[in-house]
Design an enzyme around this catalytic site. Structure first.
Site, PDB file in Angstrom:
ATOM      1  CG  ASP A  58       0.105  -3.886   2.916  1.00  9.07           C
ATOM      2  OD1 ASP A  58       0.217  -3.380   1.789  1.00  9.07           O
ATOM      3  OD2 ASP A  58       0.015  -3.199   3.954  1.00  9.07           O
ATOM      4  CG  HIS A  93      -0.460   0.386   2.489  1.00  4.73           C
ATOM      5  ND1 HIS A  93      -0.149  -0.533   3.467  1.00  4.73           N
ATOM      6  CD2 HIS A  93      -0.177   1.588   3.041  1.00  4.73           C
ATOM      7  CE1 HIS A  93       0.286   0.091   4.550  1.00  4.73           C
ATOM      8  NE2 HIS A  93       0.293   1.380   4.311  1.00  4.73           N
ATOM      9  CB  SER A 125       3.321   1.876   5.984  1.00  4.12           C
ATOM     10  OG  SER A 125       2.091   1.867   6.600  1.00  4.12           O
TER      11      SER A 125
END
Length: 354
Positions: A114, A84, A191
């Site tokens: 992910d 993402h 992230s």
């Protein structure tokens, strides 16, 4: 396969320009005085500091037209981050801890886990590959999250592993199994960064934050399976059964005439999926204290001899022990008696059908 999970907090993919515009002059770089002060302190007995110092040169900022996140050096030519973070980008800009920039090409993404891999043109000598842990992750063990929250580069937050074997939402609508939960602060921009053990190995790839003292990451065992294939082929195929199910609670057990709550009750079977014609779904319901409960379907008790106590047990086994095309043996409870059935696993579709 689907089950109930908390809603995904997709706040971890952000650009840094708006943040820096509102915090005038705050670049995230240490001042000369701070650097001098830090160099005078003796941190040799501080394991968190040691992990940071040994890791920071291998942690990078990943920037695309859509935003920014964190990544880390996996080998001499590849950076790992979240799917993402890169989004639909074919290329990225990579900044290393000492300020050097290089261009990266996205060579593989897996939205189900992910994870994404970026091939980089040049890597500084100090940016050495980071390794994943080999053993089990233990609840309570100390960890350090290193990344670029709000584009403040080189940030470290410390905490513990708060939980293991979690199921967290993936960008595809399915779940990511075997996830790690931590209370180390995880914020927008973290992230794709590493969650490090005090021994200097990656426990998880940070994926999301869900509130105060609640962060999650893709586990080392799952990452070790997915990343090499992303480098080699650009994609990764996940095993798929094509069922939705419910954990057998005491109420569901009573409604289905079971002596005790155990296993997973098959609620639905996807048409033309691997489980079609193999497993029987619940086609009726019974109201207990105003709640509709499924009755009459198969109850999955074990998969290849591994007992299924929760939905996490099923998700972890499929993700870490099987591949599409494998034939597995399911122990089920059907019409009050245990029996075994075989199923050939399929490949998970790109998106979860609603």
């Amino acid at each position: 396969m689907s089950n109930s999970t908390p809603s995904r907090r997709r706040l971890l993919q952000v650009g840094g320009s708006a943040i820096l515009a509102t915090i005038a002059g705050c670049t995230g770089q240490p001042s000369q005085n701070a650097t001098e002060s830090d160099s005078q302190s003796d941190s040799s007995t501080d394991p968190q500091t040691q992990v940071y110092q040994e890791t920071i040169d291998s942690v990078v900022l990943v920037q695309t037209d859509e935003g920014a996140g964190t990544g880390f050096i996996y080998d001499n030519t590849h950076v790992v981050t979240n799917a993402h973070v890169v989004g639909e980008a074919a290329s990225t800009e990579i900044r290393f801890s000492e300020g050097q920039w290089t261009t990266g090409e996205v060579v593989g993404t897996d939205r189900h886990s992910d994870l994404a891999v970026i091939a980089v043109e040049t890597v500084p000598e100090r940016a050495t590959p980071l390794s994943f842990i080999d053993g089990e992750t233990e609840v309570g063990q100390n960890v350090v999250a290193i990344g670029n929250p709000f584009s403040f580069d080189g940030t470290a937050t410390a905490g513990i592993v708060s939980g293991v074997d979690r199921s967290i939402p993936s960008p595809t609508g399915f779940t990511i199994p075997d996830a790690i939960q931590t209370d180390a602060a995880v914020n927008p921009g973290n992230s794709g960064g590493p969650l490090m053990s005090l021994e200097g190995r990656i426990v998880a790839v940070i994926n999301s934050g869900g509130g105060d003292n609640l962060g999650f990451g893709i586990s080392a065992p799952l990452a070790r399976r997915v990343i090499p294939e992303l480098i080699e082929t650009g994609s990764y195929e996940h095993s798929y059964m094509g069922v939705s199910f419910a954990n057998v609670t005491p109420d569901i057990a009573e409604a289905n005439g079971m002596d005790e709550p155990r296993g997973l009750l098959v609620d639905e079977v996807v048409d033309d999926g691997p489980a079609a014609g193999v497993l029987q779904p619940s086609e009726e319901s019974e109201t207990v204290d105003g709640t509709q409960l499924p009755v009459g379907g198969d109850v999955m008790l074990a998969l290849d001899g591994t007992e299924l106590l929760t939905s996490e047990d099923l998700g972890n086994y499929l993700a870490l022990q099987t591949r599409p095309g494998d034939t597995v043996e399911l122990t089920i409870l059907r019409d009050g008696s245990e029996q075994s059935v075989e199923m050939t696993l399929g490949t998970r579709p790109d998106e979860l059908s609603r």
